[in-house]
Scaffold this motif. Structure first.
Motif, PDB file in Angstrom:
ATOM      1  N   GLY A 101       0.806  -1.217   0.000  1.00  0.00           N
ATOM      2  CA  GLY A 101       0.000   0.000   0.000  1.00  0.00           C
ATOM      3  C   GLY A 101       0.838   1.265   0.000  1.00  0.00           C
ATOM      4  N   GLU A 102       2.117   1.151   0.348  1.00  0.00           N
ATOM      5  CA  GLU A 102       3.024   2.303   0.378  1.00  0.00           C
ATOM      6  C   GLU A 102       3.389   2.700  -1.053  1.00  0.00           C
ATOM      7  OE1 GLU A 102       7.480   3.333   2.180  1.00  0.00           O
ATOM      8  OE2 GLU A 102       6.487   1.479   2.729  1.00  0.00           O
ATOM      9  N   THR A 103       3.548   4.010  -1.278  1.00  0.00           N
ATOM     10  CA  THR A 103       4.008   4.506  -2.572  1.00  0.00           C
ATOM     11  C   THR A 103       5.499   4.799  -2.447  1.00  0.00           C
ATOM     12  OG1 THR A 103       1.852   5.432  -3.114  1.00  0.00           O
ATOM     13  CG2 THR A 103       3.736   6.293  -4.327  1.00  0.00           C
ATOM     14  N   ILE A 104       6.293   4.196  -3.353  1.00  0.00           N
ATOM     15  CA  ILE A 104       7.745   4.385  -3.314  1.00  0.00           C
ATOM     16  C   ILE A 104       8.242   4.830  -4.682  1.00  0.00           C
ATOM     17  CG2 ILE A 104       8.120   2.716  -1.466  1.00  0.00           C
ATOM     18  CD1 ILE A 104       9.081   0.713  -3.606  1.00  0.00           C
ATOM     19  N   LYS A 105       9.437   5.410  -4.692  1.00  0.00           N
ATOM     20  CA  LYS A 105      10.093   5.803  -5.927  1.00  0.00           C
ATOM     21  C   LYS A 105      11.434   5.080  -5.986  1.00  0.00           C
ATOM     22  CE  LYS A 105      11.405   9.664  -8.824  1.00  0.00           C
ATOM     23  NZ  LYS A 105      11.465  11.132  -8.968  1.00  0.00           N
ATOM     24  N   VAL A 106      11.673   4.388  -7.100  1.00  0.00           N
ATOM     25  CA  VAL A 106      12.914   3.641  -7.282  1.00  0.00           C
ATOM     26  C   VAL A 106      13.575   4.062  -8.589  1.00  0.00           C
ATOM     27  CG1 VAL A 106      12.121   1.646  -5.948  1.00  0.00           C
ATOM     28  CG2 VAL A 106      11.725   1.698  -8.399  1.00  0.00           C
ATOM     29  N   LYS A 107      14.895   3.938  -8.614  1.00  0.00           N
ATOM     30  CA  LYS A 107      15.679   4.164  -9.825  1.00  0.00           C
ATOM     31  C   LYS A 107      16.575   2.955 -10.003  1.00  0.00           C
ATOM     32  CE  LYS A 107      15.958   9.185  -9.523  1.00  0.00           C
ATOM     33  NZ  LYS A 107      16.865  10.346  -9.390  1.00  0.00           N
ATOM     34  N   GLY A 108      16.745   2.540 -11.261  1.00  0.00           N
ATOM     35  CA  GLY A 108      17.625   1.410 -11.499  1.00  0.00           C
ATOM     36  C   GLY A 108      17.602   0.938 -12.931  1.00  0.00           C
ATOM     37  N   ASN A 109      18.234  -0.216 -13.141  1.00  0.00           N
ATOM     38  CA  ASN A 109      18.336  -0.808 -14.466  1.00  0.00           C
ATOM     39  C   ASN A 109      17.063  -1.578 -14.775  1.00  0.00           C
ATOM     40  OD1 ASN A 109      21.210  -1.164 -12.989  1.00  0.00           O
ATOM     41  ND2 ASN A 109      21.424  -0.363 -15.046  1.00  0.00           N
ATOM     42  N   SER A 110      16.466  -1.278 -15.913  1.00  0.00           N
ATOM     43  CA  SER A 110      15.236  -1.971 -16.292  1.00  0.00           C
ATOM     44  C   SER A 110      15.525  -2.980 -17.396  1.00  0.00           C
ATOM     45  CB  SER A 110      14.187  -0.968 -16.764  1.00  0.00           C
ATOM     46  OG  SER A 110      14.560  -0.424 -18.006  1.00  0.00           O
ATOM     47  N   TRP A 111      14.721  -4.025 -17.409  1.00  0.00           N
ATOM     48  CA  TRP A 111      14.805  -5.042 -18.446  1.00  0.00           C
ATOM     49  C   TRP A 111      13.469  -5.750 -18.525  1.00  0.00           C
ATOM     50  CZ3 TRP A 111      14.777 -10.111 -16.326  1.00  0.00           C
ATOM     51  CH2 TRP A 111      15.037 -10.177 -14.957  1.00  0.00           C
ATOM     52  N   LYS A 112      13.232  -6.405 -19.649  1.00  0.00           N
ATOM     53  CA  LYS A 112      11.973  -7.103 -19.869  1.00  0.00           C
ATOM     54  C   LYS A 112      12.223  -8.592 -20.026  1.00  0.00           C
ATOM     55  CE  LYS A 112       8.450  -5.487 -22.025  1.00  0.00           C
ATOM     56  NZ  LYS A 112       7.326  -4.698 -22.319  1.00  0.00           N
ATOM     57  N   MET A 113      11.296  -9.372 -19.484  1.00  0.00           N
ATOM     58  CA  MET A 113      11.283 -10.806 -19.726  1.00  0.00           C
ATOM     59  C   MET A 113       9.855 -11.122 -20.129  1.00  0.00           C
ATOM     60  SD  MET A 113      12.067 -14.111 -17.312  1.00  0.00           S
ATOM     61  CE  MET A 113      13.603 -13.483 -16.740  1.00  0.00           C
ATOM     62  N   GLU A 114       9.712 -11.544 -21.382  1.00  0.00           N
ATOM     63  CA  GLU A 114       8.395 -11.738 -21.988  1.00  0.00           C
ATOM     64  C   GLU A 114       7.644 -10.412 -21.905  1.00  0.00           C
ATOM     65  OE1 GLU A 114       6.692 -15.231 -20.209  1.00  0.00           O
ATOM     66  OE2 GLU A 114       8.354 -16.474 -20.890  1.00  0.00           O
ATOM     67  N   ASP A 115       6.521 -10.347 -21.213  1.00  0.00           N
ATOM     68  CA  ASP A 115       5.761  -9.094 -21.128  1.00  0.00           C
ATOM     69  C   ASP A 115       5.940  -8.384 -19.794  1.00  0.00           C
ATOM     70  OD1 ASP A 115       4.733  -9.431 -23.678  1.00  0.00           O
ATOM     71  OD2 ASP A 115       3.004 -10.581 -22.974  1.00  0.00           O
ATOM     72  N   ASP A 116       6.796  -8.903 -18.918  1.00  0.00           N
ATOM     73  CA  ASP A 116       6.976  -8.345 -17.576  1.00  0.00           C
ATOM     74  C   ASP A 116       8.126  -7.341 -17.549  1.00  0.00           C
ATOM     75  OD1 ASP A 116       4.912  -9.975 -16.629  1.00  0.00           O
ATOM     76  OD2 ASP A 116       6.313 -11.604 -16.177  1.00  0.00           O
ATOM     77  N   ASN A 117       7.942  -6.257 -16.784  1.00  0.00           N
ATOM     78  CA  ASN A 117       8.958  -5.215 -16.618  1.00  0.00           C
ATOM     79  C   ASN A 117       9.658  -5.413 -15.281  1.00  0.00           C
ATOM     80  OD1 ASN A 117       8.155  -3.680 -18.997  1.00  0.00           O
ATOM     81  ND2 ASN A 117       6.300  -3.228 -17.840  1.00  0.00           N
ATOM     82  N   TYR A 118      10.991  -5.488 -15.319  1.00  0.00           N
ATOM     83  CA  TYR A 118      11.791  -5.693 -14.112  1.00  0.00           C
ATOM     84  C   TYR A 118      12.726  -4.511 -13.903  1.00  0.00           C
ATOM     85  CZ  TYR A 118      10.270 -10.551 -14.151  1.00  0.00           C
ATOM     86  OH  TYR A 118       9.506 -11.689 -14.115  1.00  0.00           O
ATOM     87  N   ILE A 119      13.002  -4.216 -12.641  1.00  0.00           N
ATOM     88  CA  ILE A 119      13.965  -3.173 -12.291  1.00  0.00           C
ATOM     89  C   ILE A 119      14.892  -3.719 -11.220  1.00  0.00           C
ATOM     90  CG2 ILE A 119      14.303  -0.864 -11.339  1.00  0.00           C
ATOM     91  CD1 ILE A 119      11.466  -0.192 -12.190  1.00  0.00           C
ATOM     92  N   THR A 120      16.193  -3.627 -11.465  1.00  0.00           N
ATOM     93  CA  THR A 120      17.183  -3.894 -10.415  1.00  0.00           C
ATOM     94  C   THR A 120      17.429  -2.538  -9.766  1.00  0.00           C
ATOM     95  OG1 THR A 120      18.174  -5.671 -11.717  1.00  0.00           O
ATOM     96  CG2 THR A 120      19.494  -4.765  -9.913  1.00  0.00           C
ATOM     97  N   VAL A 121      16.930  -2.366  -8.572  1.00  0.00           N
ATOM     98  CA  VAL A 121      16.915  -1.065  -7.916  1.00  0.00           C
ATOM     99  C   VAL A 121      18.331  -0.676  -7.478  1.00  0.00           C
ATOM    100  CG1 VAL A 121      15.991   0.287  -5.990  1.00  0.00           C
ATOM    101  CG2 VAL A 121      14.538  -1.355  -7.193  1.00  0.00           C
ATOM    102  N   ARG A 122      18.779   0.509  -7.898  1.00  0.00           N
ATOM    103  CA  ARG A 122      20.068   1.081  -7.501  1.00  0.00           C
ATOM    104  C   ARG A 122      19.880   2.189  -6.467  1.00  0.00           C
ATOM    105  NH1 ARG A 122      22.823  -3.096  -9.135  1.00  0.00           N
ATOM    106  NH2 ARG A 122      22.717  -3.429 -11.365  1.00  0.00           N
TER     107      ARG A 122
END
Length: 126
Positions: A101-122
């Motif tokens: 329920g918390e709203t957060i802001k992340v920055k990092g490297n993004s990549w896709k696997m099939e239709d899913d969006n992933y972020i390795t948070v830096r």
């Protein structure tokens, strides 16, 4: 005789394994001839990850060995799987637990696997 058989078996295995790792790509032309193209290292590399910033609401948290994955819904409705762990953060002091329920802001490297969006948070902002 057994030694000769064992040596030939090992030799065959080595050839089979090394041929699987070949940099050659063969294609058969219409006239039945074979064309061989040697791939370079540049062609074999994956696409470089993009760095993005996402702000979203935490829907789910999956605990892992070194951290957790927070499933976020961004303001535009996209779903992101944000992997947050101490080793991946630029500053380990940024690591903290988040709640559903918390709203957060992340920055990092993004990549896709099939239709899913992933972020390795830096960077995990407060």
């Amino acid at each position: 005789m057994k030694r000769l058989f064992l040596k030939s078996l090992v030799f065959t295995a080595v050839i089979a394994v090394s041929s699987c790792n070949s940099n050659k790509q063969a294609t058969i032309k219409e006239d039945g001839t074979e064309a061989v193209k040697i791939r370079t290292q540049e062609e074999g590399k994956e696409e470089k990850n993009d760095t993005i910033a996402v702000q979203g609401k935490v829907n789910e948290i999956n605990k892992g060995k070194d951290g957790y994955t927070a499933i976020l819904t961004a303001e535009d409705g996209k779903i992101y799987y944000a992997t947050i762990s101490i080793p991946n953060l630029k500053d380990p002091k940024q690591y903290r637990s988040v709640t559903i329920g918390e709203t957060i802001k992340v920055k990092g490297n993004s990549w896709k696997m099939e239709d899913d969006n992933y972020i390795t948070v830096r960077e995990l902002e407060k």
